[in-house]
Design a protein around this motif. Sequence first.
Motif, short mmCIF file in Angstrom:
data_model
loop_
_atom_site.label_atom_id
_atom_site.label_comp_id
_atom_site.label_asym_id
_atom_site.label_seq_id
_atom_site.Cartn_x
_atom_site.Cartn_y
_atom_site.Cartn_z
N LYS A 1 9.44 3.05 -4.61
CA LYS A 1 9.41 1.62 -4.91
C LYS A 1 10.80 1.00 -4.79
O LYS A 1 10.95 -0.17 -4.42
N LYS B 1 0.82 -1.21 0.00
CA LYS B 1 0.00 0.00 0.00
C LYS B 1 0.85 1.26 0.00
O LYS B 1 0.55 2.22 -0.71
N ARG B 2 1.90 1.28 0.79
CA ARG B 2 2.70 2.48 0.92
C ARG B 2 3.48 2.82 -0.35
O ARG B 2 3.83 3.96 -0.59
N SER B 3 3.78 1.81 -1.14
CA SER B 3 4.56 2.05 -2.36
C SER B 3 3.70 1.98 -3.62
O SER B 3 4.21 2.18 -4.72
N ARG B 4 2.41 1.68 -3.46
CA ARG B 4 1.51 1.47 -4.61
C ARG B 4 2.08 0.37 -5.52
O ARG B 4 2.03 0.47 -6.75
N LYS C 1 2.55 9.20 3.18
CA LYS C 1 3.57 9.43 2.17
C LYS C 1 3.78 8.17 1.32
O LYS C 1 3.86 7.06 1.84
N ILE C 2 3.84 8.35 0.01
CA ILE C 2 4.12 7.23 -0.89
C ILE C 2 5.62 6.95 -0.86
O ILE C 2 6.43 7.81 -1.19
#
Length: 345
Positions: A202, A22-25, A198-199
């Motif tokens: 990756k 979720k945090r990194s999409r 925050k994203i």
Amino acid sequence: MTKEVFIASGIVFGIVFGFLLKRSRFCAAGLTRDIVLENRWYNAVYIPAIVMMEAFIYFLMVGSDVIPGPKMADFSLFRIGLGSLMFGVGAVLCNGCIVSSLLKCGDGRLIGWISVPIFTLSAYTAKGGWLASTTKSLDKVWSVPDTLLANLPISPIVLAGVGMIIMLWALWYVYNTTKLGFTIPGRYTGWRHIVFEKIWPKEMVVMLIGIWMALGFLFSNWAGRNGGFGITTPLVSWFEFFTAGKSLGWASLFVLGIIIGAFITAWLGGEFSIVKPRLQSIVLTVIGSVLMGIGAVWASGCFIGNVMVGTAQFSMKAWYSTIFIVSGVWLATFIMIKMRTFTRN
């Protein structure tokens, strides 16, 4: 610590995994699709980076007799290829593979609650239901031994180590050439913004995922199971738990943890909301979930089981499956581009 405690650790691994995704999409199917859909060539780096980091730690543990080595069985080139192709096509129709559907369940998108049960029922049908005989018969078509690991000319630790170094350099290069020159202001500040809003890059998250997936082998083994992260069989185990009273294991709790991790992250990040899907999304998701469910059983794995776990064990079956899953994703992407049917759900 007792075996029951280690079995329960599966839910922790799922929560953290869901949080990282979720945090990194991060979406394996989406990253693969966007290589051709949006010409994001650099997406080709992320999954191999996970695999090589996971493989290096995994074979270190195997070589140190901390965990047992992988068990390689014969496999059908036809069944694995067909199932993998079906899974890849289904993942595009669902706008993400079955892991994405689990994440959608957690963050409020109702399409996830449509996809997961249909996927599970379809997988059960191919695994132990009326399609089980077909599944077994396909095993006899063009069967070959899985000899890749046994025939490696060098130690898998050395091979994985070299691959990991190359992938770390590739991640550094991609990060420096593709990072955005701006940031989007958040609603929160401090730790809540950093951790839940925050994203995350990756490039950083794939390294964490690789380490976390490798540790999954260790804790899963302590729970009495020789394997890493898995999705299909664990989801089927929930169906069998409710219908036949069968017991749940480490991986069963792992898939539940993914939903919980997505929910916690979405809730604390202010992203949770109930989203009703459009009719077109529902139709595509139903078709895609059936293809993914049957395909995952025939392929003996999905994006997680084959592309991100089996490959790290240097399984020929998993690498072969990866070729067809990626081909299925790209085939469906080209078809949907022509038909202009891409949707967001």
